[in-house]
Design an enzyme around this catalytic site. Structure first.
Site, mmCIF file in Angstrom:
data_model
loop_
_atom_site.group_PDB
_atom_site.id
_atom_site.type_symbol
_atom_site.label_atom_id
_atom_site.label_comp_id
_atom_site.label_asym_id
_atom_site.label_seq_id
_atom_site.Cartn_x
_atom_site.Cartn_y
_atom_site.Cartn_z
ATOM 1 N N HIS A 1 -7.982 -5.382 -0.531
ATOM 2 C CA HIS A 1 -6.615 -4.779 -0.483
ATOM 3 C C HIS A 1 -5.630 -5.427 0.015
ATOM 4 C CE1 HIS A 1 -4.150 -1.136 -0.887
ATOM 5 N NE2 HIS A 1 -4.121 -0.875 0.575
ATOM 6 N N SER B 1 0.850 -1.382 -0.051
ATOM 7 C CA SER B 1 -0.015 -0.275 -0.154
ATOM 8 C C SER B 1 0.731 1.248 0.054
ATOM 9 C CB SER B 1 -0.998 -0.075 1.191
ATOM 10 O OG SER B 1 -1.974 1.109 1.059
ATOM 11 N N ASP C 1 -0.282 -3.994 -4.107
ATOM 12 C CA ASP C 1 -1.648 -3.062 -4.224
ATOM 13 C C ASP C 1 -1.173 -1.544 -3.606
ATOM 14 O OD1 ASP C 1 -4.097 -3.174 -5.215
ATOM 15 O OD2 ASP C 1 -5.107 -2.745 -3.202
#
Length: 438
Positions: A240, A146, A170
């Site tokens: 996610h 992330s 991601d």
């Protein structure tokens, strides 16, 4: 103010990832960066290091930096221990956990975003010191989750893209979409930048960020994740976080996940991007063993694959070629069931888009199942019409041919002259295709 944690004292001490109370989410936290080192000598007991104390690293081995993302509730990542132990099982490496929980824990996401470049500022002298003691940029691999993916990119750009590899799991989308390459992860940030997308319609980033960008299940809804907000927090984060669990399973999985370059996920599902005589890359940690960086560059950025709902998330692909003899065109869907010589059974989902079956015209379908059935001994086909007003519709198949994409050396199987009644499963034993039909 950025605080860098001090290195360990002479007395051995095991250090762990920072755990913060939920109250810090409201109050906010000043940025503190802690570097937790695991090596072959201290595989279960992390040592605290900093830019001037890196001598415990074995510079003859690869060094992996693992960088987490936004931590709104202050808890350690639920995937962290599994990532560490699985990496240690498959590779003899140095692992550095970049713990910036103080700075990532806040209700104000934009504050965490503003801290990402500051975390990079801390990591740059650490890598510089590794080089000073004889290490190599080629031997550095940064795995960023992330926000951590963008932090990895900021570090890589400071070394002119000469770091060996950056993996983005991601990468965060909010407040990064539309930014220039200096303000996000970019393909030029390392010698190899590979990126996995699993939540592009919410917390992730949709566009290309790497030399090769994987889009699992098209990059959006992940199988096994909640479909409605009634599941609470898990609905918000499951897609996610699936990027991390897919990557962990690629470390020591029972299968290699093959990926297919394609212009779009729809074209992939329609079997427009699969050629049996091609060699495709695999997903995950071991891609550098599949091919060197230069050979990867010949692939388009976007590659696609599907996953199952449960670990190890593997899918097995087939191409189904059908020629029909109906005078009038039939439009609908095909579901495929397989039984192998070992008794394992698997069934595909119906093809996502309705297909038009015209007389004597071959139609190719991509079939994916979540079990490896081995050599096929039995096949079932079910035809569902896209036209609901034709209750007695029949699909006449002149020839069907089924061939494994995952294991192309396995026998291709055929069957001739089958009549499929609408919505009724037809089971049969196939025969090995003739040589001229291979």
């Amino acid at each position: 103010m950025v605080v860098v944690a001090e290195a360990a004292s002479q007395v051995p001490e095991c250090h762990t990832f920072t755990k913060l109370p939920v109250t810090d989410t409201i109050i906010g936290t000043d940025l503190v960066v802690r570097l937790l080192l695991y090596t072959g000598r201290n595989s279960s007991c992390a040592t605290l290091i900093n830019a001037t104390h890196t001598s415990l690293l074995d510079i003859t081995k690869k060094t992996i930096f693992i960088i987490h993302g936004y931590r709104p509730f202050g808890s350690p990542p639920n995937w962290l221990n599994k990532m560490i132990t699985t990496l240690q099982m498959v590779d003899d490496i140095n692992i550095i956990i970049v713990d910036w929980n103080r700075g990532a824990t806040t209700i104000n996401y934009s504050v965490a975003v503003s801290n990402t470049k500051k975390v990079a500022d801390v990591l740059v002298p650490v890598i510089s010191n590794i080089l000073t003691i004889g290490g190599s940029l080629n031997m550095i691999h940064m795995i960023g989750v992330s926000l951590g993916a963008h932090i990895s990119g900021f570090v890589g750009s400071r070394f002119n893209g000469q770091i060996g590899r950056i993996t983005g799991l991601d990468p965060a989308g909010p407040l990064f979409r539309g930014k220039g390459k200096g303000d996000r992860l970019d393909p030029s940030d390392a010698q190899l930048v590979d990126v996995l997308h699993t939540d592009i319609d919410a917390l992730g980033y949709e566009e290309f960020l790497g030399n090769i960008d994987y889009y699992a299940n098209g990059g959006t809804d992940q199988p096994g994740c909640p479909a409605t907000i009634m599941s609470g927090k898990r609905y918000m984060v499951c897609d996610h976080q699936r990027s991390v669990f897919l990557y962990i399973n690629s470390l020591d999985s029972t299968c290699n996940i093959t990926v297919y370059p394609c212009a779009s996920y729809e074209e992939f599902l329609d079997a427009h991007c699969t050629q049996l005589d091609s060699t495709y890359p695999i997903f995950g940690y071991h891609i550098d063993k599949w091919a060197n960086t230069s050979s990867l560059m010949r692939f388009p950025n976007k590659v696609f694959f599907q996953t199952s709902t449960d670990e190890p998330y593997c899918m097995y692909y087939y191409l189904l070629d059908i020629i029909t003899w109906n005078k009038n065109t039939r439009k609908g869907y095909i579901t495929v069931g397989l039984i192998g010589e070992n008794g394992v059974m698997a069934k595909s989902q119906a093809n996502r888009n309705a297909k038009s079956f015209e007389k004597f015209k071959e139609v190719t379908l991509l079939v994916s199942v979540d079990k490896d059935v081995g050599n096929i001994t039995s096949v079932s086909l079910t035809f569902s019409s896209a036209n609901l007003v034709e209750p007695k519709l029949k699909l006449g198949i002149l020839r069907m041919k089924l061939k494994s994409l995952t294991y192309p050396d396995r026998p291709h199987v055929c069957r001739y002259d089958i009549a499929l009644q609408k919505d009724l499963e037809e089971k049969f034993q196939p025969i090995e295709c003739q040589v001229q039909e291979m």
